[in-house]
Design a protein around this motif. Structure first.
Motif, PDB file in Angstrom:
ATOM      1  N   TRP A 233       0.789  -1.222   0.085  1.00 19.35           N
ATOM      2  CA  TRP A 233       0.057   0.134  -0.117  1.00 19.35           C
ATOM      3  C   TRP A 233       0.962   1.212   0.055  1.00 19.35           C
TER       4      TRP A 233
ATOM      5  N   SER B  41      -7.913  -7.982  -0.849  1.00 15.84           N
ATOM      6  CA  SER B  41      -6.476  -7.270  -1.567  1.00 15.84           C
ATOM      7  C   SER B  41      -6.291  -7.829  -2.996  1.00 15.84           C
TER       8      SER B  41
ATOM      9  N   GLU C  73      -5.859  -2.191  -2.885  1.00 17.91           N
ATOM     10  CA  GLU C  73      -7.061  -2.513  -2.655  1.00 17.91           C
ATOM     11  C   GLU C  73      -7.680  -3.317  -3.718  1.00 17.91           C
TER      12      GLU C  73
END
Length: 108
Positions: A37, A89, A107
């Motif tokens: 991320w 994810s 995501e």
């Protein structure tokens, strides 16, 4: 189109779900990168420190939902469950030869 996992990534996910830290890190190139991320961890020492806290060390398991391949890149959308984080994810894997050169988590 959903495809099957290349053997390297099938073995990698199996090692993650078995919490096998040695097999996990062995799947990466020596200059491999984990992009979690937007936070990047480069090289085995940094990846192991990250994994000890947030991946293997958090008793994580990944249930594959879908697989899409684009050349040497494979996107695995999966349901991640651990003591650190949970949820769907997208894990994008770049492969060079027989090693993972980059794993990007975003995501799903």
């Amino acid at each position: 189109m959903t495809e099957s996992l290349p053997p390297l990534l099938a073995d990698f996910i199996e090692s993650v779900n078995a919490h096998d830290a040695e097999a996990f890190i062995a799947a990466f190139a020596t200059d491999g990168v984990v992009d979690d991320w937007g936070r990047e961890f480069v090289g085995p020492e940094a990846i192991v420190r990250w994994s000890d806290r947030e991946f293997i060390g958090s008793a994580g398991t990944l249930r594959v939902i879908s697989i899409t391949r684009h050349g040497q890149q494979t996107v695995v959308v999966g349901d991640w469950r651990s003591t650190h984080a949970n949820g769907v994810s997208a894990f994008t894997f770049d492969v060079a030869g027989d090693k993972i050169s980059r794993m990007t988590i975003r995501e799903g």
